[in-house]
Design a protein around this motif. Sequence first.
Motif, PDB file in Angstrom:
ATOM      1  N   GLY A 159      16.285  -2.371  17.487  1.00 58.16           N
ATOM      2  CA  GLY A 159      16.000  -3.750  17.849  1.00 58.16           C
ATOM      3  C   GLY A 159      14.836  -4.384  17.121  1.00 58.16           C
ATOM      4  O   GLY A 159      14.274  -5.376  17.600  1.00 58.16           O
ATOM      5  N   ASN A 160      14.455  -3.851  15.978  1.00 55.92           N
ATOM      6  CA  ASN A 160      13.382  -4.448  15.177  1.00 55.92           C
ATOM      7  C   ASN A 160      13.923  -4.735  13.774  1.00 55.92           C
ATOM      8  O   ASN A 160      13.498  -4.129  12.789  1.00 55.92           O
ATOM      9  N   PRO A 161      14.888  -5.664  13.675  1.00 55.96           N
ATOM     10  CA  PRO A 161      15.577  -5.876  12.393  1.00 55.96           C
ATOM     11  C   PRO A 161      14.670  -6.436  11.303  1.00 55.96           C
ATOM     12  O   PRO A 161      14.874  -6.142  10.127  1.00 55.96           O
ATOM     13  N   LEU A 162      13.675  -7.257  11.664  1.00 55.27           N
ATOM     14  CA  LEU A 162      12.835  -7.872  10.636  1.00 55.27           C
ATOM     15  C   LEU A 162      12.085  -6.815   9.832  1.00 55.27           C
ATOM     16  O   LEU A 162      12.074  -6.838   8.598  1.00 55.27           O
ATOM     17  N   THR A 163      11.469  -5.861  10.537  1.00 57.73           N
ATOM     18  CA  THR A 163      10.736  -4.792   9.845  1.00 57.73           C
ATOM     19  C   THR A 163      11.669  -3.962   8.981  1.00 57.73           C
ATOM     20  O   THR A 163      11.353  -3.630   7.830  1.00 57.73           O
ATOM     21  N   GLY A 164      12.832  -3.626   9.529  1.00 63.99           N
ATOM     22  CA  GLY A 164      13.776  -2.810   8.773  1.00 63.99           C
ATOM     23  C   GLY A 164      14.283  -3.507   7.529  1.00 63.99           C
ATOM     24  O   GLY A 164      14.326  -2.918   6.437  1.00 63.99           O
ATOM     25  N   ILE A 165      14.651  -4.778   7.667  1.00 67.61           N
ATOM     26  CA  ILE A 165      15.198  -5.519   6.521  1.00 67.61           C
ATOM     27  C   ILE A 165      14.137  -5.720   5.442  1.00 67.61           C
ATOM     28  O   ILE A 165      14.415  -5.582   4.244  1.00 67.61           O
ATOM     29  N   LEU A 166      12.912  -6.022   5.849  1.00 69.75           N
ATOM     30  CA  LEU A 166      11.852  -6.225   4.859  1.00 69.75           C
ATOM     31  C   LEU A 166      11.510  -4.926   4.132  1.00 69.75           C
ATOM     32  O   LEU A 166      11.199  -4.939   2.935  1.00 69.75           O
ATOM     33  N   ASN A 167      11.564  -3.799   4.840  1.00 66.72           N
ATOM     34  CA  ASN A 167      11.341  -2.516   4.169  1.00 66.72           C
ATOM     35  C   ASN A 167      12.433  -2.240   3.143  1.00 66.72           C
ATOM     36  O   ASN A 167      12.153  -1.766   2.035  1.00 66.72           O
ATOM     37  N   LEU A 168      13.673  -2.537   3.513  1.00 65.98           N
ATOM     38  CA  LEU A 168      14.770  -2.341   2.567  1.00 65.98           C
ATOM     39  C   LEU A 168      14.649  -3.297   1.380  1.00 65.98           C
ATOM     40  O   LEU A 168      14.947  -2.923   0.235  1.00 65.98           O
ATOM     41  N   ALA A 169      14.199  -4.519   1.640  1.00 67.50           N
ATOM     42  CA  ALA A 169      14.016  -5.480   0.547  1.00 67.50           C
ATOM     43  C   ALA A 169      12.936  -4.999  -0.419  1.00 67.50           C
ATOM     44  O   ALA A 169      13.093  -5.085  -1.648  1.00 67.50           O
ATOM     45  N   GLY A 170      11.833  -4.489   0.131  1.00 70.43           N
ATOM     46  CA  GLY A 170      10.780  -3.953  -0.725  1.00 70.43           C
ATOM     47  C   GLY A 170      11.255  -2.762  -1.534  1.00 70.43           C
ATOM     48  O   GLY A 170      10.909  -2.614  -2.713  1.00 70.43           O
ATOM     49  N   LEU A 171      12.074  -1.908  -0.909  1.00 68.40           N
ATOM     50  CA  LEU A 171      12.616  -0.746  -1.613  1.00 68.40           C
ATOM     51  C   LEU A 171      13.488  -1.176  -2.787  1.00 68.40           C
ATOM     52  O   LEU A 171      13.382  -0.620  -3.893  1.00 68.40           O
ATOM     53  N   VAL A 172      14.341  -2.151  -2.557  1.00 67.47           N
ATOM     54  CA  VAL A 172      15.212  -2.639  -3.634  1.00 67.47           C
ATOM     55  C   VAL A 172      14.378  -3.235  -4.767  1.00 67.47           C
ATOM     56  O   VAL A 172      14.647  -2.990  -5.951  1.00 67.47           O
ATOM     57  N   LEU A 173      13.358  -4.011  -4.418  1.00 68.82           N
ATOM     58  CA  LEU A 173      12.483  -4.585  -5.442  1.00 68.82           C
ATOM     59  C   LEU A 173      11.866  -3.499  -6.313  1.00 68.82           C
ATOM     60  O   LEU A 173      11.783  -3.626  -7.540  1.00 68.82           O
ATOM     61  N   PHE A 174      11.437  -2.419  -5.675  1.00 72.08           N
ATOM     62  CA  PHE A 174      10.796  -1.337  -6.424  1.00 72.08           C
ATOM     63  C   PHE A 174      11.798  -0.610  -7.314  1.00 72.08           C
ATOM     64  O   PHE A 174      11.522  -0.341  -8.487  1.00 72.08           O
ATOM     65  N   LEU A 175      12.966  -0.295  -6.763  1.00 70.60           N
ATOM     66  CA  LEU A 175      13.937   0.512  -7.506  1.00 70.60           C
ATOM     67  C   LEU A 175      14.517  -0.229  -8.704  1.00 70.60           C
ATOM     68  O   LEU A 175      14.816   0.384  -9.732  1.00 70.60           O
ATOM     69  N   VAL A 176      14.691  -1.538  -8.586  1.00 68.88           N
ATOM     70  CA  VAL A 176      15.263  -2.308  -9.705  1.00 68.88           C
ATOM     71  C   VAL A 176      14.177  -2.944 -10.560  1.00 68.88           C
ATOM     72  O   VAL A 176      14.478  -3.703 -11.484  1.00 68.88           O
ATOM     73  N   ASN A 177      12.902  -2.612 -10.252  1.00 68.14           N
ATOM     74  CA  ASN A 177      11.760  -3.164 -10.989  1.00 68.14           C
ATOM     75  C   ASN A 177      11.816  -4.696 -11.002  1.00 68.14           C
ATOM     76  O   ASN A 177      11.637  -5.343 -12.037  1.00 68.14           O
ATOM     77  N   GLY A 178      12.068  -5.249  -9.819  1.00 66.62           N
ATOM     78  CA  GLY A 178      12.196  -6.695  -9.710  1.00 66.62           C
ATOM     79  C   GLY A 178      10.906  -7.416  -9.406  1.00 66.62           C
ATOM     80  O   GLY A 178      10.911  -8.627  -9.167  1.00 66.62           O
ATOM     81  N   VAL A 179       9.799  -6.688  -9.424  1.00 67.18           N
ATOM     82  CA  VAL A 179       8.508  -7.296  -9.088  1.00 67.18           C
ATOM     83  C   VAL A 179       7.967  -8.142 -10.232  1.00 67.18           C
ATOM     84  O   VAL A 179       7.303  -9.148 -10.034  1.00 67.18           O
ATOM     85  N   GLY A 180       8.260  -7.747 -11.445  1.00 68.89           N
ATOM     86  CA  GLY A 180       7.682  -8.420 -12.608  1.00 68.89           C
ATOM     87  C   GLY A 180       6.646  -7.540 -13.274  1.00 68.89           C
ATOM     88  O   GLY A 180       6.262  -6.484 -12.758  1.00 68.89           O
ATOM     89  N   ASN A 181       6.184  -7.956 -14.427  1.00 63.23           N
ATOM     90  CA  ASN A 181       5.228  -7.163 -15.201  1.00 63.23           C
ATOM     91  C   ASN A 181       3.819  -7.293 -14.643  1.00 63.23           C
ATOM     92  O   ASN A 181       3.401  -8.370 -14.209  1.00 63.23           O
ATOM     93  N   ASN A 182       3.092  -6.179 -14.671  1.00 67.24           N
ATOM     94  CA  ASN A 182       1.716  -6.216 -14.186  1.00 67.24           C
ATOM     95  C   ASN A 182       0.838  -7.017 -15.153  1.00 67.24           C
ATOM     96  O   ASN A 182       1.084  -7.028 -16.365  1.00 67.24           O
ATOM     97  N   PRO A 183      -0.189  -7.686 -14.629  1.00 68.81           N
ATOM     98  CA  PRO A 183      -1.043  -8.527 -15.482  1.00 68.81           C
ATOM     99  C   PRO A 183      -2.216  -7.783 -16.104  1.00 68.81           C
ATOM    100  O   PRO A 183      -3.050  -8.399 -16.773  1.00 68.81           O
ATOM    101  N   TYR A 184      -2.297  -6.471 -15.902  1.00 66.56           N
ATOM    102  CA  TYR A 184      -3.494  -5.738 -16.327  1.00 66.56           C
ATOM    103  C   TYR A 184      -3.588  -5.562 -17.840  1.00 66.56           C
ATOM    104  O   TYR A 184      -4.641  -5.177 -18.344  1.00 66.56           O
ATOM    105  N   VAL A 185      -2.490  -5.842 -18.548  1.00 67.67           N
ATOM    106  CA  VAL A 185      -2.561  -5.779 -20.013  1.00 67.67           C
ATOM    107  C   VAL A 185      -3.491  -6.854 -20.562  1.00 67.67           C
ATOM    108  O   VAL A 185      -3.962  -6.751 -21.698  1.00 67.67           O
TER     109      VAL A 185
END
Length: 500
Positions: A159-185
């Motif tokens: 019964g806590n779908p928001l937390t679960g869905i956001l965790n899955l969304a973050g996981l997908v972002l990480f696995l497909v490298n959808g975050v974008g390039n880091n600015p530290y260069v």
Amino acid sequence: MRLLACLSWLLTHRILMNKGFILRRKGLSTDTIASLVIGLTATAWTSSVLVHLYNTETRWEPSQQQSWEQGTVLRTLAGLADAPLLTQNLFGFWLVSWPDGIRAERNRNDGYKPYLWSLAGLRGPFDWASGIHSGFYRALVVVIAVSVSVPAIAAVLVGNPLTGILNLAGLVLFLVNGVGNNPYVRASHRYASDRLRIALPTSHHEGTTYILPSRGTGIDAVWTPKIQNEHLEADQEMMTLFAKMRSGRCSVGEPLEHLRKCLALYHPRALLSTSEVQLLASWIYAEKAPGDPSLRTIHCDRAPGVHLVGRDLMFALCHAEYIVFMEQGRLPAVTRDKLGTLRLLSRSGAGVNSETDTHTIGFRPGMAGYKEAVQHIYAIFDMAVEDHAMQFSSTPPPPYSYALHSSPSTIEEYVSQLWDVSTQNSESTFSALYFFTTVWFMELGNLNGFHIFPLRCKTRDGDLVSQQIAWRQAWYSGCIAQLVAVSPMLFGLFVVGFVN
């Protein structure tokens, strides 16, 4: 604890962007400190969630139709969705690879290869997955995917779908490298004495970087991703110079002008103590006094059939001499008196006055000056001069020399006249050699043992510093993906702060 961890990550990000990175071989570099901060705060966050789960009998009130959800295992798994499992597992894998990198760094000269990572297949500073071994990467992906997705699904079921869905969304972002390039260069990069990196001009996204000698080690070459900030000087000045020379629009005074700007921009990057400046000075002046014998050792490979008088090595020596010259106030008097042996002080406003005239190596007319400069290069490395660095009989002169504005009849005439032009438009022995080797490459190419790239990496595995640079994208993606999971909390705090 979630708030403190997120704030520490954001604060670390701002510090890195504002203060930049200090790269070092020994001790804790900025990359290592940042990784430990992220990992330890994630561990504290995870620990607080585990303690909370242990002290709480139940967290949800499931309906009677879903009595099977009341199991302790399911509630515990759902509670773990509040923990930063993505960054926690990333920290665990980093902790495994870090000692492997330290071992490889300490034993690199003995042919030791890292077990878990290699930059041989690296494709720029952002594709971090290509910089670690495939088995290690697959294990990392599987562990992170399972550890994040299972609690997320459990959270949805209880019964806590928001937390679960956001965790899955973050996981997908990480696995497909959808975050974008880091600015530290783009952040500032500075160097401790044991990691004085000389970024060589290149148009590629990865390549070789020369490392000046330090206590216990000689000059080295490592494979590394190209960092935008590190290559500012080389890209803005030297690559511009090369383009002008190729098009025939370069005057004889421009190489020194571009080189001066490049060296002046590099100098603030070098963080050296007084003893380290003196050590670097003893290297470039080829002092025979007892000291560190490894200082004159070449710790990387040499290109086959190539002598040491190469453009990029002269570029590195120009940096070393400029550092010593600018730090002359920290040199003992006996070493300071040698400044004029490598730099024509009559062309420098920062030179020291001397009652006796000092001969600058190589500043003799014609072939005699060139040979004298070459002899000093080999003296720096405590090596006998190679014949093909002095003999040119097998190479024809260029049909027309744009640097000389003439057509020399013999190669000896070409070398003699080109060396005279080099010294006339230079202020030091190494800058004259850089002028000479650059023009030689533009007009003749890699002939007669000359090569723009005389020192090569032993392997393309990279070193510990290069590995940590590649890991930056993983940390950046992991933190952004983790912040997605706690975005409701961050938004709620923003709203509360705005309302109040």
